[in-house]
Scaffold this motif. Structure first.
Motif, PDB file in Angstrom:
ATOM      1  N   SER A  71     -46.831-107.267  -4.263  1.00 22.01           N
ATOM      2  CA  SER A  71     -45.918-106.231  -5.134  1.00 22.01           C
ATOM      3  C   SER A  71     -47.490-105.059  -5.218  1.00 22.01           C
ATOM      4  O   SER A  71     -46.908-104.490  -5.121  1.00 22.01           O
ATOM      5  CB  SER A  71     -45.978-107.044  -6.562  1.00 22.01           C
ATOM      6  OG  SER A  71     -44.874-107.857  -5.894  1.00 22.01           O
ATOM      7  N   ALA A  72     -48.952-105.744  -4.866  1.00 19.71           N
ATOM      8  CA  ALA A  72     -49.854-105.001  -5.198  1.00 19.71           C
ATOM      9  C   ALA A  72     -49.684-104.244  -3.501  1.00 19.71           C
ATOM     10  O   ALA A  72     -49.771-102.798  -3.798  1.00 19.71           O
ATOM     11  CB  ALA A  72     -50.955-106.003  -5.273  1.00 19.71           C
ATOM     12  N   ALA A  73     -48.932-104.659  -3.023  1.00 19.55           N
ATOM     13  CA  ALA A  73     -49.021-103.857  -1.610  1.00 19.55           C
ATOM     14  C   ALA A  73     -48.279-102.679  -2.029  1.00 19.55           C
ATOM     15  O   ALA A  73     -49.016-101.948  -1.381  1.00 19.55           O
ATOM     16  CB  ALA A  73     -49.282-104.603  -1.000  1.00 19.55           C
ATOM     17  N   LYS A  74     -47.042-103.125  -2.210  1.00 19.40           N
ATOM     18  CA  LYS A  74     -46.255-102.409  -2.190  1.00 19.40           C
ATOM     19  C   LYS A  74     -46.759-101.017  -3.089  1.00 19.40           C
ATOM     20  O   LYS A  74     -46.278 -99.777  -3.305  1.00 19.40           O
ATOM     21  CB  LYS A  74     -44.781-103.029  -2.936  1.00 19.40           C
ATOM     22  CG  LYS A  74     -43.964-103.791  -2.213  1.00 19.40           C
ATOM     23  CD  LYS A  74     -43.068-103.898  -2.381  1.00 19.40           C
ATOM     24  CE  LYS A  74     -42.233-105.285  -1.696  1.00 19.40           C
ATOM     25  NZ  LYS A  74     -41.228-105.243  -2.462  1.00 19.40           N
ATOM     26  N   VAL A  75     -47.371-101.460  -4.620  1.00 16.44           N
ATOM     27  CA  VAL A  75     -47.408-100.406  -5.702  1.00 16.44           C
ATOM     28  C   VAL A  75     -48.874 -99.561  -4.575  1.00 16.44           C
ATOM     29  O   VAL A  75     -48.571 -98.672  -5.071  1.00 16.44           O
ATOM     30  CB  VAL A  75     -48.703-101.110  -6.659  1.00 16.44           C
ATOM     31  CG1 VAL A  75     -49.141 -99.975  -7.848  1.00 16.44           C
ATOM     32  CG2 VAL A  75     -47.709-101.519  -7.244  1.00 16.44           C
ATOM     33  N   TYR A  76     -49.658-100.165  -4.175  1.00 15.32           N
ATOM     34  CA  TYR A  76     -51.048 -99.435  -3.513  1.00 15.32           C
ATOM     35  C   TYR A  76     -50.174 -98.461  -2.239  1.00 15.32           C
ATOM     36  O   TYR A  76     -50.278 -96.949  -2.209  1.00 15.32           O
ATOM     37  CB  TYR A  76     -51.481-100.553  -2.405  1.00 15.32           C
ATOM     38  CG  TYR A  76     -52.733 -99.918  -1.936  1.00 15.32           C
ATOM     39  CD1 TYR A  76     -53.680 -99.374  -2.387  1.00 15.32           C
ATOM     40  CD2 TYR A  76     -53.097 -99.774  -0.491  1.00 15.32           C
ATOM     41  CE1 TYR A  76     -54.968 -98.202  -1.811  1.00 15.32           C
ATOM     42  CE2 TYR A  76     -53.934 -98.688   0.399  1.00 15.32           C
ATOM     43  CZ  TYR A  76     -55.007 -98.943   0.054  1.00 15.32           C
ATOM     44  OH  TYR A  76     -55.796 -98.134   0.296  1.00 15.32           O
ATOM     45  N   HIS A  77     -49.455 -98.410  -1.686  1.00 11.23           N
ATOM     46  CA  HIS A  77     -48.334 -97.305  -0.887  1.00 11.23           C
ATOM     47  C   HIS A  77     -47.794 -96.938  -1.724  1.00 11.23           C
ATOM     48  O   HIS A  77     -47.848 -95.480  -0.496  1.00 11.23           O
ATOM     49  CB  HIS A  77     -47.493 -98.387   0.646  1.00 11.23           C
ATOM     50  CG  HIS A  77     -48.088 -99.770   1.476  1.00 11.23           C
ATOM     51  ND1 HIS A  77     -49.563 -98.786   2.220  1.00 11.23           N
ATOM     52  CD2 HIS A  77     -48.192-100.679   1.423  1.00 11.23           C
ATOM     53  CE1 HIS A  77     -49.525 -99.633   3.147  1.00 11.23           C
ATOM     54  NE2 HIS A  77     -49.623-101.193   2.310  1.00 11.23           N
ATOM     55  N   PHE A 120     -48.901 -95.250  -3.935  1.00 12.09           N
ATOM     56  CA  PHE A 120     -49.904 -94.494  -4.884  1.00 12.09           C
ATOM     57  C   PHE A 120     -50.847 -93.843  -3.405  1.00 12.09           C
ATOM     58  O   PHE A 120     -51.888 -92.608  -3.857  1.00 12.09           O
ATOM     59  CB  PHE A 120     -50.301 -94.557  -5.554  1.00 12.09           C
ATOM     60  CG  PHE A 120     -49.737 -94.666  -6.771  1.00 12.09           C
ATOM     61  CD1 PHE A 120     -49.263 -93.773  -7.134  1.00 12.09           C
ATOM     62  CD2 PHE A 120     -49.225 -96.299  -6.935  1.00 12.09           C
ATOM     63  CE1 PHE A 120     -49.424 -94.006  -8.431  1.00 12.09           C
ATOM     64  CE2 PHE A 120     -48.691 -96.435  -8.336  1.00 12.09           C
ATOM     65  CZ  PHE A 120     -48.647 -95.198  -8.902  1.00 12.09           C
ATOM     66  N   SER A 121     -50.783 -94.223  -2.136  1.00 10.24           N
ATOM     67  CA  SER A 121     -51.678 -93.718  -0.992  1.00 10.24           C
ATOM     68  C   SER A 121     -51.320 -92.649  -0.469  1.00 10.24           C
ATOM     69  O   SER A 121     -50.453 -92.322   0.067  1.00 10.24           O
ATOM     70  CB  SER A 121     -51.892 -95.220  -0.330  1.00 10.24           C
ATOM     71  OG  SER A 121     -51.067 -95.436   0.512  1.00 10.24           O
TER      72      SER A 121
END
Length: 98
Positions: free
Chosen positions: A89-95, A97-98
């Motif tokens: 989930s954190a990786a999805k959020v990071y992607h 906003f990147s």
């Protein structure tokens, strides 16, 4: 009867050893073997009920330890899976906003 008890004791000891090593495959096989050992003890010609009772009570303790270990392993896996899902989930959020 002595050979049935000896086989039972050897199987119980092997089960304890496999539990100590967390060898789940061996535990499954030994569980089946243990059932046969119990049948052999109970159907032997000469039956010392007090000795059989003591042996079965000892085996019950082994199975309690086994149950505790499996519950602990299951909880550890559930915790790890939860952490993996949080990381995804954190990786999805990071992607996003990147």
């Amino acid at each position: 009867m002595n050979t049935a008890i000896q086989r039972f004791d050897e199987t119980r000891d092997a089960l304890l050893s496999a539990l100590g090593e967390r060898d789940w495959e061996a535990i499954g096989k030994l569980d089946e073997t243990c059932r046969g050992c119990i049948d052999d003890m109970l159907t032997a010609d000469v039956v010392d009920e007090a000795q059989i009772k003591a042996k079965l009570e000892g085996l019950l303790e082994v199975y309690r330890d086994l149950l505790d270990a499996t519950i602990g392993e299951r909880q550890a896996i559930a915790t790890e899976m939860s952490q993996i899902n949080q990381a995804k989930s954190a990786a999805k959020v990071y992607h996003l906003f990147s």
